[in-house]
Design a protein around this motif. Structure first.
Motif, PDB file in Angstrom:
ATOM      1  N   PHE A 172       0.958  -1.248  -0.078  1.00  0.00           N
ATOM      2  CA  PHE A 172      -0.088  -0.109  -0.038  1.00  0.00           C
ATOM      3  C   PHE A 172       0.884   1.279  -0.074  1.00  0.00           C
ATOM      4  O   PHE A 172       0.596   2.099  -0.763  1.00  0.00           O
ATOM      5  CB  PHE A 172      -0.900   0.013   1.243  1.00  0.00           C
ATOM      6  N   GLU A 173       1.787   1.260   0.838  1.00  0.00           N
ATOM      7  CA  GLU A 173       2.589   2.537   0.862  1.00  0.00           C
ATOM      8  C   GLU A 173       3.460   2.813  -0.625  1.00  0.00           C
ATOM      9  O   GLU A 173       3.337   3.911  -0.963  1.00  0.00           O
ATOM     10  CB  GLU A 173       3.906   2.501   1.953  1.00  0.00           C
ATOM     11  N   ALA A 174       3.780   1.662  -1.245  1.00  0.00           N
ATOM     12  CA  ALA A 174       4.562   1.955  -2.289  1.00  0.00           C
ATOM     13  C   ALA A 174       3.534   2.355  -3.636  1.00  0.00           C
ATOM     14  O   ALA A 174       3.616   3.331  -4.453  1.00  0.00           O
ATOM     15  CB  ALA A 174       4.949   0.554  -2.801  1.00  0.00           C
ATOM     16  N   PHE A 175       2.312   1.861  -3.306  1.00  0.00           N
ATOM     17  CA  PHE A 175       0.948   2.391  -4.266  1.00  0.00           C
ATOM     18  C   PHE A 175       0.793   3.863  -4.042  1.00  0.00           C
ATOM     19  O   PHE A 175       0.760   4.624  -4.848  1.00  0.00           O
ATOM     20  CB  PHE A 175      -0.283   1.393  -3.959  1.00  0.00           C
ATOM     21  N   LEU A 176       0.681   4.112  -2.830  1.00  0.00           N
ATOM     22  CA  LEU A 176       0.477   5.576  -2.401  1.00  0.00           C
ATOM     23  C   LEU A 176       1.353   6.531  -2.751  1.00  0.00           C
ATOM     24  O   LEU A 176       1.168   7.641  -3.285  1.00  0.00           O
ATOM     25  CB  LEU A 176       0.288   5.681  -0.745  1.00  0.00           C
ATOM     26  N   SER A 177       2.980   5.994  -2.768  1.00  0.00           N
ATOM     27  CA  SER A 177       4.019   6.907  -3.329  1.00  0.00           C
ATOM     28  C   SER A 177       3.523   6.976  -4.865  1.00  0.00           C
ATOM     29  O   SER A 177       4.017   8.171  -5.250  1.00  0.00           O
ATOM     30  CB  SER A 177       5.308   6.119  -3.030  1.00  0.00           C
ATOM     31  N   ASP A 178       3.250   5.993  -5.556  1.00  0.00           N
ATOM     32  CA  ASP A 178       3.094   6.085  -6.930  1.00  0.00           C
ATOM     33  C   ASP A 178       1.973   6.985  -7.347  1.00  0.00           C
ATOM     34  O   ASP A 178       2.036   7.847  -8.126  1.00  0.00           O
ATOM     35  CB  ASP A 178       2.660   4.797  -7.537  1.00  0.00           C
ATOM     36  N   VAL A 179       0.958   6.906  -6.567  1.00  0.00           N
ATOM     37  CA  VAL A 179      -0.205   8.077  -6.658  1.00  0.00           C
ATOM     38  C   VAL A 179       0.401   9.484  -6.310  1.00  0.00           C
ATOM     39  O   VAL A 179       0.136  10.416  -7.396  1.00  0.00           O
ATOM     40  CB  VAL A 179      -1.379   7.661  -5.707  1.00  0.00           C
ATOM     41  N   GLU A 180       0.991   9.752  -5.412  1.00  0.00           N
ATOM     42  CA  GLU A 180       1.606  11.114  -5.035  1.00  0.00           C
ATOM     43  C   GLU A 180       2.557  11.531  -6.146  1.00  0.00           C
ATOM     44  O   GLU A 180       2.685  12.568  -6.654  1.00  0.00           O
ATOM     45  CB  GLU A 180       2.252  11.195  -3.784  1.00  0.00           C
ATOM     46  N   ARG A 181       3.166  10.547  -6.641  1.00  0.00           N
ATOM     47  CA  ARG A 181       4.316  10.895  -7.913  1.00  0.00           C
ATOM     48  C   ARG A 181       3.738  11.008  -9.082  1.00  0.00           C
ATOM     49  O   ARG A 181       3.801  12.305  -9.976  1.00  0.00           O
ATOM     50  CB  ARG A 181       5.271   9.796  -8.084  1.00  0.00           C
ATOM     51  N   ALA A 182       2.421  10.457  -9.459  1.00  0.00           N
ATOM     52  CA  ALA A 182       1.642  10.688 -10.559  1.00  0.00           C
ATOM     53  C   ALA A 182       0.919  12.209 -10.580  1.00  0.00           C
ATOM     54  O   ALA A 182       1.048  12.962 -11.531  1.00  0.00           O
ATOM     55  CB  ALA A 182       0.591   9.714 -10.640  1.00  0.00           C
ATOM     56  N   ALA A 183       0.638  12.500  -9.471  1.00  0.00           N
ATOM     57  CA  ALA A 183      -0.035  13.728  -9.430  1.00  0.00           C
ATOM     58  C   ALA A 183       1.048  15.140  -9.351  1.00  0.00           C
ATOM     59  O   ALA A 183       0.777  15.698 -10.030  1.00  0.00           O
ATOM     60  CB  ALA A 183      -0.691  13.907  -7.797  1.00  0.00           C
ATOM     61  N   GLU A 184       2.264  14.824  -9.087  1.00  0.00           N
ATOM     62  CA  GLU A 184       3.401  15.892  -9.196  1.00  0.00           C
ATOM     63  C   GLU A 184       3.760  15.757 -10.718  1.00  0.00           C
ATOM     64  O   GLU A 184       3.905  16.839 -11.072  1.00  0.00           O
ATOM     65  CB  GLU A 184       4.581  15.550  -8.449  1.00  0.00           C
ATOM     66  N   LEU A 185       3.977  14.754 -11.368  1.00  0.00           N
ATOM     67  CA  LEU A 185       4.421  14.612 -12.881  1.00  0.00           C
ATOM     68  C   LEU A 185       3.224  15.025 -13.568  1.00  0.00           C
ATOM     69  O   LEU A 185       3.519  15.694 -14.810  1.00  0.00           O
ATOM     70  CB  LEU A 185       4.857  13.263 -13.037  1.00  0.00           C
ATOM     71  N   GLY A 186       1.920  14.807 -13.557  1.00  0.00           N
ATOM     72  CA  GLY A 186       0.983  15.068 -14.271  1.00  0.00           C
ATOM     73  C   GLY A 186       0.709  13.799 -15.250  1.00  0.00           C
ATOM     74  O   GLY A 186      -0.070  13.950 -16.333  1.00  0.00           O
ATOM     75  N   TYR A 187       1.421  12.667 -15.227  1.00  0.00           N
ATOM     76  CA  TYR A 187       1.467  11.550 -15.922  1.00  0.00           C
ATOM     77  C   TYR A 187       1.663  10.275 -15.039  1.00  0.00           C
ATOM     78  O   TYR A 187       2.162  10.549 -13.972  1.00  0.00           O
ATOM     79  CB  TYR A 187       2.128  11.613 -17.337  1.00  0.00           C
ATOM     80  N   CYS A 188       1.542   9.000 -15.557  1.00  0.00           N
ATOM     81  CA  CYS A 188       2.025   7.738 -14.959  1.00  0.00           C
ATOM     82  C   CYS A 188       2.590   6.754 -15.902  1.00  0.00           C
ATOM     83  O   CYS A 188       1.792   6.857 -17.048  1.00  0.00           O
ATOM     84  CB  CYS A 188       0.873   7.471 -13.952  1.00  0.00           C
ATOM     85  N   CYS A 189       3.481   6.110 -15.645  1.00  0.00           N
ATOM     86  CA  CYS A 189       4.017   4.976 -16.513  1.00  0.00           C
ATOM     87  C   CYS A 189       4.348   3.877 -15.525  1.00  0.00           C
ATOM     88  O   CYS A 189       4.707   3.884 -14.630  1.00  0.00           O
ATOM     89  CB  CYS A 189       5.348   5.564 -17.248  1.00  0.00           C
ATOM     90  N   THR A 190       3.835   2.840 -16.042  1.00  0.00           N
ATOM     91  CA  THR A 190       3.922   1.555 -15.220  1.00  0.00           C
ATOM     92  C   THR A 190       4.477   0.516 -16.156  1.00  0.00           C
ATOM     93  O   THR A 190       4.327   0.413 -17.303  1.00  0.00           O
ATOM     94  CB  THR A 190       2.614   0.859 -14.767  1.00  0.00           C
TER      95      THR A 190
END
Length: 253
Positions: free
Chosen positions: A175-193
């Motif tokens: 969960f903590e790793a997922f939450l970090s991904d969510v926060e990083r996606a918000a900062e970047l304005g996009y997400c890659c997995t």
């Protein structure tokens, strides 16, 4: 008269149940399979299938199996034309596929799951994509990380069932790793997995925002993990630009 009203409500629920089970199966079902899947009485399912077939909502094959009828296609087409976002997103997706020859999709959240609303595959024989309308656990996707950015940690934890953090390959997303991904996606304005819902899949997603700035959907590219970094960068740039263009009409309201 409460009894007739209750009976009518049960009938509507059973119609919805039939349609849902056909969508989940994504193939024709026998009457026995429909009865078992819905849990409704045999007589009720036979009667409703007959009514829906006469209305064109369902079609019955020569072997007796049942699937969606032509009328359902017409209704879906009407919705796609009427819904402004879907209509414009379809054109954007077609352009993305034409420019990059990679699978492009419009994705949204549906309750506590992720789903593909529109999808266009590349011309290459090997495609990596998800089926339209199939509900997928949010932690398996790049889009899910983007569309949860407005929620607090406790809201995210309450939204996603614990079992959804286990990937298809058995690996667990903490969960903590997922939450970090969510926060990083918000900062970047996009997400890659990479390698989440599919071992060889690389997914990139860019948000489509409403007038308040809330991400209501995402444009996505599905490509292979061995796609060249230079091509990935170009694809991501075009994806973000297209998602921003789709957001503009909402921003002007």
């Amino acid at each position: 008269m409460p009894a007739p009203e209750s009976s009518r409500a049960r009938g509507v629920d059973r119609v919805v149940g039939i349609l849902k089970q056909l969508h989940i199966a994504r193939r024709p079902l026998t009457m026995r399979e429909l009865i078992e899947a819905t849990g409704a009485p045999r007589s009720s399912i036979y009667e409703l299938v007959t009514i829906l077939t006469e209305a064109g909502w369902l079609e019955t094959a020569a072997d007796g199996s049942v699937f969606f009828g032509r009328e359902m296609h017409y209704y879906g087409s009407d919705y796609a034309v009427h819904n402004d976002l879907i209509s414009r997103a379809h054109q954007a997706i077609l352009a993305l596929v034409r420019n990059h020859d990679e699978t492009a999709q419009l994705c949204m959240l549906e309750g506590n799951k992720y789903t593909v609303v529109l999808s266009e595959n590349s011309s290459r024989p090997f495609n990596i994509s998800s089926d339209i309308g199939v509900k997928v656990p949010i932690p398996w996707t790049a889009t899910g990380r983007l569309l949860l950015a407005h929620l607090r940690a406790n809201e995210i934890r309450a939204l996603i069932p614990d079992e959804d953090f286990v990937l298809d390959n058995g690996r667990r997303v903490e969960f903590e790793a997922f939450l970090s991904d969510v926060e990083r996606a918000a900062e970047l304005g996009y997400c890659c997995t990479e390698g989440l819902s599919h071992t060889f899949r690389y997914c990139m997603a860019a948000p489509i925002r409403d007038r308040s700035g809330l991400a209501v959907a995402a444009l996505c590219f599905m490509t292979s993990r061995d796609t060249a970094p230079e091509k990935r960068a170009t694809m991501l740039e075009d994806l973000i630009r297209s998602a921003k263009a789709l957001s503009q009409p909402y921003a002007r309201l």
